[in-house]
Write a protein that holds these residues in place. Structure first.
Motif, PDB file in Angstrom:
ATOM      1  N   ARG A  36       6.967  11.907  -7.898  1.00 53.54           N
ATOM      2  CA  ARG A  36       5.558  12.070  -8.256  1.00 53.54           C
ATOM      3  C   ARG A  36       4.847  12.770  -7.104  1.00 53.54           C
ATOM      4  O   ARG A  36       5.031  12.387  -5.933  1.00 53.54           O
ATOM      5  CB  ARG A  36       4.902  10.712  -8.498  1.00 53.54           C
ATOM      6  CG  ARG A  36       5.472   9.896  -9.658  1.00 53.54           C
ATOM      7  CD  ARG A  36       4.712   8.586  -9.797  1.00 53.54           C
ATOM      8  NE  ARG A  36       5.138   7.794 -10.943  1.00 53.54           N
ATOM      9  CZ  ARG A  36       6.005   6.778 -10.873  1.00 53.54           C
ATOM     10  NH1 ARG A  36       6.564   6.462  -9.698  1.00 53.54           N
ATOM     11  NH2 ARG A  36       6.313   6.093 -11.964  1.00 53.54           N
ATOM     12  N   VAL A  37       4.054  13.776  -7.420  1.00 55.00           N
ATOM     13  CA  VAL A  37       3.367  14.541  -6.378  1.00 55.00           C
ATOM     14  C   VAL A  37       2.490  13.612  -5.531  1.00 55.00           C
ATOM     15  O   VAL A  37       1.665  12.850  -6.051  1.00 55.00           O
ATOM     16  CB  VAL A  37       2.496  15.653  -7.001  1.00 55.00           C
ATOM     17  CG1 VAL A  37       1.649  16.328  -5.930  1.00 55.00           C
ATOM     18  CG2 VAL A  37       3.375  16.685  -7.712  1.00 55.00           C
ATOM     19  N   GLY A  38       2.701  13.683  -4.208  1.00 52.91           N
ATOM     20  CA  GLY A  38       1.902  12.900  -3.279  1.00 52.91           C
ATOM     21  C   GLY A  38       2.300  11.440  -3.176  1.00 52.91           C
ATOM     22  O   GLY A  38       1.659  10.671  -2.451  1.00 52.91           O
ATOM     23  N   LYS A  39       3.366  11.050  -3.882  1.00 51.53           N
ATOM     24  CA  LYS A  39       3.802   9.654  -3.900  1.00 51.53           C
ATOM     25  C   LYS A  39       5.242   9.532  -3.389  1.00 51.53           C
ATOM     26  O   LYS A  39       5.985  10.512  -3.338  1.00 51.53           O
ATOM     27  CB  LYS A  39       3.712   9.077  -5.316  1.00 51.53           C
ATOM     28  CG  LYS A  39       2.326   9.181  -5.954  1.00 51.53           C
ATOM     29  CD  LYS A  39       1.290   8.367  -5.191  1.00 51.53           C
ATOM     30  CE  LYS A  39      -0.070   8.465  -5.864  1.00 51.53           C
ATOM     31  NZ  LYS A  39      -1.110   7.716  -5.117  1.00 51.53           N
ATOM     32  N   PRO A  40       5.655   8.309  -3.021  1.00 52.22           N
ATOM     33  CA  PRO A  40       7.026   8.114  -2.527  1.00 52.22           C
ATOM     34  C   PRO A  40       8.073   8.354  -3.608  1.00 52.22           C
ATOM     35  O   PRO A  40       7.815   8.128  -4.794  1.00 52.22           O
ATOM     36  CB  PRO A  40       7.037   6.644  -2.090  1.00 52.22           C
ATOM     37  CG  PRO A  40       5.611   6.232  -1.983  1.00 52.22           C
ATOM     38  CD  PRO A  40       4.859   7.066  -2.974  1.00 52.22           C
ATOM     39  N   VAL A  41       9.249   8.800  -3.179  1.00 49.04           N
ATOM     40  CA  VAL A  41      10.390   8.919  -4.089  1.00 49.04           C
ATOM     41  C   VAL A  41      10.896   7.509  -4.393  1.00 49.04           C
ATOM     42  O   VAL A  41      11.143   6.718  -3.472  1.00 49.04           O
ATOM     43  CB  VAL A  41      11.525   9.748  -3.457  1.00 49.04           C
ATOM     44  CG1 VAL A  41      12.730   9.798  -4.400  1.00 49.04           C
ATOM     45  CG2 VAL A  41      11.049  11.149  -3.116  1.00 49.04           C
ATOM     46  N   GLU A  61       9.707  -0.781   1.649  1.00 42.32           N
ATOM     47  CA  GLU A  61       8.353  -0.481   2.103  1.00 42.32           C
ATOM     48  C   GLU A  61       7.966   0.961   1.784  1.00 42.32           C
ATOM     49  O   GLU A  61       8.623   1.901   2.240  1.00 42.32           O
ATOM     50  CB  GLU A  61       8.229  -0.715   3.616  1.00 42.32           C
ATOM     51  CG  GLU A  61       8.398  -2.172   4.022  1.00 42.32           C
ATOM     52  CD  GLU A  61       7.219  -3.020   3.600  1.00 42.32           C
ATOM     53  OE1 GLU A  61       6.109  -2.458   3.425  1.00 42.32           O
ATOM     54  OE2 GLU A  61       7.392  -4.238   3.421  1.00 42.32           O
ATOM     55  N   ALA A  62       6.879   1.146   1.031  1.00 44.05           N
ATOM     56  CA  ALA A  62       6.449   2.489   0.642  1.00 44.05           C
ATOM     57  C   ALA A  62       6.049   3.331   1.844  1.00 44.05           C
ATOM     58  O   ALA A  62       6.230   4.557   1.850  1.00 44.05           O
ATOM     59  CB  ALA A  62       5.278   2.406  -0.342  1.00 44.05           C
ATOM     60  N   ARG A  63       5.528   2.695   2.895  1.00 41.47           N
ATOM     61  CA  ARG A  63       5.066   3.452   4.065  1.00 41.47           C
ATOM     62  C   ARG A  63       6.222   4.095   4.839  1.00 41.47           C
ATOM     63  O   ARG A  63       6.008   4.987   5.655  1.00 41.47           O
ATOM     64  CB  ARG A  63       4.260   2.547   5.000  1.00 41.47           C
ATOM     65  CG  ARG A  63       4.986   1.309   5.481  1.00 41.47           C
ATOM     66  CD  ARG A  63       4.054   0.366   6.229  1.00 41.47           C
ATOM     67  NE  ARG A  63       4.700  -0.889   6.577  1.00 41.47           N
ATOM     68  CZ  ARG A  63       5.467  -1.049   7.636  1.00 41.47           C
ATOM     69  NH1 ARG A  63       5.680  -0.039   8.463  1.00 41.47           N
ATOM     70  NH2 ARG A  63       6.028  -2.218   7.886  1.00 41.47           N
ATOM     71  N   GLN A  64       7.454   3.662   4.564  1.00 42.53           N
ATOM     72  CA  GLN A  64       8.614   4.239   5.230  1.00 42.53           C
ATOM     73  C   GLN A  64       9.281   5.331   4.397  1.00 42.53           C
ATOM     74  O   GLN A  64      10.301   5.889   4.787  1.00 42.53           O
ATOM     75  CB  GLN A  64       9.654   3.143   5.520  1.00 42.53           C
ATOM     76  CG  GLN A  64       9.160   2.005   6.391  1.00 42.53           C
ATOM     77  CD  GLN A  64      10.197   0.910   6.541  1.00 42.53           C
ATOM     78  OE1 GLN A  64      11.398   1.145   6.414  1.00 42.53           O
ATOM     79  NE2 GLN A  64       9.751  -0.304   6.809  1.00 42.53           N
TER      80      GLN A  64
END
Length: 319
Positions: A36-41, A61-64
């Protein structure tokens, strides 16, 4: 297995491809890759979700996580359409592409509409890469309960979403079409002609019109065809002994199935539902149940091949 991996690698954008390539995973367990554009894989692996880590591997963790850039999504679209998006406009309009190997890529973005009809899609912002998982033999154990003489009982497979009903349907089609020389109980079954209406290209997973999944040697498939029109067309032109369709529900589906049955054809279908009580609340299905149209109901649990029960036309448990 290596072929499946390479089929997916070839459509991923460079940086993401390298990180997915380096994962130490069992590729049989990888179910989805969402971009998704701008989002985590996000990876769906063995029924659980993980993020693709910037430093490699999978994390919670999404931030990683690695985030997707718009240019990377455009890159993937170019790979999937062989740099000729115009040639794939019809599939894109339906919201998915099927790539080599039968893998299905769902698309989301801005819809272009003409009155009541969808003309196309632009500014694609999300790709859902669903890996094809063909489980040969998953229907072997239950097939004797579905067999009716030299054909099959009218059968409805029900499960919650992602419960494996299409995978089981596919393997039943394979058995019906190819036949059995010696089954699990020593039985013999001559193959029959099967017509498949694959409205969403999930049963055969056709690539350039050729099924990528094994549907047997006596199967005719209408790929990307609406169920109602497809069932009528098969009856009129291909003389099937069995017609198989995925995810019925509308009154029009029910009418077409009754038309096929009145023409001497057996029906094999699936429907979303976690129990018999749940599907009885669906108007069209309720009518079929009331008139004992289906002679067998296969209820699935969580996981491919997990058959919770098989019922006959009266609702009695036979397995």
């Amino acid at each position: 297995m290596e072929d499946r991996k390479q089929e997916i690698m070839r459509i991923l954008p460079g940086e993401i491809r390298q990180k997915v390539q380096s994962l130490s995973i069992d590729w049989e367990g990888l179910q989805e890759i969402r971009l998704r554009v701008g989002k985590p894989v996000i990876l769906r692996y063995r029924q659980k979700e993980y993020f693709l880590a910037r430093r490699g591997g999978m994390v919670h963790e999404a931030r990683q996580a690695v985030c997707v850039e718009r240019e990377q999504l455009k890159e993937s679209m170019e790979y999937m359409s062989n740099y000729s998006r115009y040639a794939y406009e019809q599939e894109i309009k339906q919201g998915f592409l099927t790539i080599r190997g039968g893998h299905r890529v769902g698309l989301a973005g801005r819809i272009i509409q003409d009155q009541q009809h969808i003309k196309g899609m632009q500014y694609i912002s999300c790709l859902n890469i669903r890996l094809a998982h063909e489980v040969i033999g998953c229907a072997d154990r239950i097939f004797p309960y579905l067999q009716g003489g030299d054909s099959i009982h009218n059968t409805l497979i029900l499960s919650p979403p992602c419960g494996g009903k299409t995978t089981l349907l596919r393997d039943i089609i394979r058995i019906l079409s190819s036949g059995i020389t010696k089954g699990v109980r020593g039985e013999h079954f001559e193959g029959v002609t099967v017509g498949v209406v694959d409205e969403r290209s999930e049963i055969g997973s056709c690539y350039h019109g050729v099924p990528q999944n094994d549907l047997g040697c006596r199967t005719d498939i209408l790929d990307g065809c609406p169920k109602v029109e497809g069932m009528i067309l098969l009856v009129r032109s291909m003389a099937p002994q069995v017609i198989a369709v995925d995810e019925i529900g509308s009154m029009e589906d029910v009418d077409a199935m009754e038309y096929a049955a009145n023409s001497g054809v057996k029906l094999l279908a699936t429907v979303h539902g976690a129990s018999m009580d749940e599907i009885k609340r669906k108007p069209g299905i309720e009518r079929l149940i009331k008139h004992r149209f289906f002679e067998r109901y296969v209820l699935l649990g969580d996981g491919i091949g997990n058959v919770k029960a098989i019922f006959d036309d009266r609702g009695s448990t036979i397995m």
